[in-house]
Design an enzyme around this catalytic site. Structure first.
Site, PDB file in Angstrom:
ATOM      1  N   ASP A  39      41.836  91.358  36.919  1.00 34.76           N
ATOM      2  CA  ASP A  39      41.381  90.279  36.031  1.00 34.76           C
ATOM      3  C   ASP A  39      42.463  89.881  35.014  1.00 34.76           C
ATOM      4  O   ASP A  39      43.112  90.743  34.417  1.00 34.76           O
ATOM      5  CB  ASP A  39      40.128  90.780  35.284  1.00 34.76           C
ATOM      6  N   THR A  52      36.320  84.121  33.873  1.00 31.84           N
ATOM      7  CA  THR A  52      36.239  85.177  34.876  1.00 31.84           C
ATOM      8  C   THR A  52      35.183  84.920  35.958  1.00 31.84           C
ATOM      9  O   THR A  52      35.485  84.974  37.151  1.00 31.84           O
ATOM     10  CB  THR A  52      35.931  86.518  34.173  1.00 31.84           C
TER      11      THR A  52
HETATM   12 ZN   LIG Z   1      38.763  87.558  29.839  1.00 34.22          ZN
END
Ligand SMILES: [Zn+2]
Ligand SMILES: *[C@@H]1O[C@H](CO)[C@@H](O)[C@H](O)[C@H]1NC(C)=O
Ligand SMILES: *[C@@H]1O[C@H](CO)[C@@H](O)[C@H](O)[C@H]1NC(C)=O
Ligand SMILES: *[C@@H]1O[C@H](CO)[C@@H](O)[C@H](O)[C@H]1NC(C)=O
Ligand SMILES: *[C@@H]1O[C@H](CO)[C@@H](O)[C@H](O)[C@H]1NC(C)=O
Ligand SMILES: *[C@@H]1O[C@H](CO)[C@@H](O)[C@H](O)[C@H]1NC(C)=O
Length: 463
Positions: free
Chosen positions: A40, A76
């Site tokens: 991420d 995300t």
């Molecule tokens: Zn983030």
């Protein structure tokens, strides 16, 4: 320079012949299992700024896409869901970390909400691939634990920050190996929350902090490679390592205070920064008029006027007004301090919002590098690798197929090489032709020259 392009062109031709031979080899064995890993918040330029020896090892044996153009908003959940559906956020429906349904008054909070209301607008690859008779796995990927259209992946785990990367990886490789008569998983999606977490806390410009966390991320990629080798999966599976979005540096000097423009009694703030989603209590037009001149570093849009290029309008859950902050600016309500030193969500045309992609395995080219690709193109690429019929999506294989060993591909340098090559050839032929023609009537030359001097169209006569 021209020579280089021509050589590139010729190499391209010979490698596509090799590629066709390779396709023959692999097609006889059927599709190989595919492991999709996301780290991420891995901003594309971290690759240039920090040493990442294990990641380099991975793509030196495979392919590297230096920048992936992701989808708006660059958050995300929307972007992880675009990777596994090939759809823009407006079409897959996971529009933000927080959403609101005007009819039912339900609020969606990313990571806490498995209500089909939000998730049933499409289905991810780990569901679609079940229809090809495959087993699948979703390890903490956004949506993993949601029952989508009444189904989940064969194996899945809900997100838990206390489970280490090694444990997640161990479960995934176990599922991919299968046991005895049980066939292994054909498609697995694996999620890890760094370097996003540290990017928010320290800001992407903090070289010391980011250097530390990216060393950890690279160590995890080292673990990935050694675990695949230990289990005998290396060389027998395809691996894609990518990310959802980048990260921008924020600052306490770049705050946009919403309540300087509109009383907080007049609206509901559903999502905050850097893309605020607003439901005005009274007249939306009046609220919009105040918000559109609120701050030079913030753009306000009424839902119906959100620009086409953002692909962020045609969905019932996009709220009446959205506010988009400029890169590095943070929208707050009065009294709020700067919440994070790093953030993402900004316009997806900003390079700081872009992640990267690396891939390796028998189906990928070796040592191939390209500058860009759309993140919605990854889905049709994965479907091709697995021989799974893709669902309706916004991607294309036109560019993505260049990453594959088994495909002949006309990538940009090759097309340029072709065009320049043809132009060079035509020029050479024309010059030769002129030379021959001008030599032939050598005896009458002085006379012809006198005639031509009177004629403006001498070029045409020569041709
Ligand atoms: Zn983030
Ligand atoms: C592909 O395999 C077939 C036999 O299965 C063979 O006839 C053909 O020549 C091969 N093509 C290439 C490009 O290797
Ligand atoms: C899901 O399953 C339930 C029964 O278990 C059924 O009533 C419902 O129609 C199904 N929904 C979909 C979208 O298939
Ligand atoms: C996942 O791995 C852990 C150990 O790392 C193990 O305790 C657990 O049983 C595994 N879960 C599955 C479903 O394999
Ligand atoms: C960068 O992060 C470190 C922690 O790794 C912290 O001690 C330091 O103060 C930060 N520097 C800046 C300029 O924010
Ligand atoms: C994206 O794909 C979906 C599903 O096919 C389609 O409905 C939508 O119109 C597409 N969006 C664009 C911008 O083409």
């Amino acid at each position: 320079m021209l020579l280089k392009i021509l050589l590139g062109f010729l190499c391209g031709l010979s490698s596509s012949a090799k590629a066709r031979a390779a396709e023959n080899e692999t097609s006889s064995q059927g599709p190989l299992p595919l492991l999709l890993v996301s780290f991420d918040g891995f901003r594309a330029d971290y690759l240039q700024r920090f040493p990442m020896p294990n990641l380099k090892l991975l793509y030196s044996e495979g392919v590297l896409v230096e920048q992936l153009t992701n989808v708006f908003i660059t958050k995300t959940f929307p972007n992880h869901y675009s990777l596994v559906t090939g759809l823009y956020a407006e079409s897959h429906g996971i529009l933000a970390s927080r959403m609101y349904d005007l009819d039912s008054h339900k609020l969606f909070k990313a990571g806490k909400d498995t209500d089909p209301l939000w998730w049933n607008q499409t289905q991810p690859l780990w569901i679609t691939a079940l229809d090809s008779g495959y087993k699948t796995a979703a390890m903490m990927w956004p949506g993993s634990d949601v029952t989508i259209r009444n189904r989940t992946a064969t194996h899945f785990s809900p997100y838990s920050s206390s489970v280490t990367f090694q444990e997640r990886l161990g479960n995934v490789t176990n599922w991919m190996i299968g046991n005895g008569t049980e066939k292994g998983v054909m498609f697995a999606a694996l999620y890890w929350e760094e370097p996003d977490r540290s990017g928010h806390i320290f800001g992407p410009d903090n070289t010391t902090a980011m250097g530390n966390v990216l060393k950890e991320v690279d160590d995890n990629i080292g673990l990935l490679i050694s675990e695949l080798k230990r289990t005998g999966l290396w060389g027998r599976v395809n691996i894609i390592v990518t990310s959802d979005h980048g990260m921008a540096q924020c600052s306490p000097d770049r705050l946009i205070k919403l309540d300087d423009c509109l009383s907080s009694d007049d609206y509901m703030l559903v999502d905050t920064s850097p893309v605020a989603a607003i439901v005005p209590h009274k007249n939306p037009e009046a609220a919009f008029d105040k918000l559109k001149k609120c701050h030079t570093h913030m753009t306000a849009y009424l839902k119906q006027s959100i620009p086409d290029r953002l692909h962020y309008r045609n969905n019932q859950h996009i709220l009446p007004i959205i506010l988009v902050a400029d890169e590095g600016w943070t929208i707050v309500q009065q009294g709020d301090k700067l919440p994070r030193l790093g953030d993402h969500g900004y316009d997806n045309s900003l390079p700081s919002m872009h992640p990267f992609l690396a891939a390796a395995g028998p189906s990928f080219r070796k040592g191939y590098r390209t500058t860009g690709l759309q993140s919605v193109d990854i889905y049709p690429l994965m479907c091709r690798l697995l021989s799974v019929p893709p669902g309706p999506n916004n991607g294309t294989l036109a560019q993505a197929r260049c990453l594959l060993a088994g495909e002949s591909c006309m990538d940009a340098p090759m097309v340029v090489g072709l065009v320049v090559g043809v132009l060079l050839l035509l020029t050479a032929i024309t010059l030769l032709f002129r030379l021959l023609k001008s030599r032939r009537p050598s005896g009458s030359r002085p006379f012809q020259r006198l005639q031509l001097d009177d004629d403006d169209d001498d070029e045409a006569l020569l041709e």
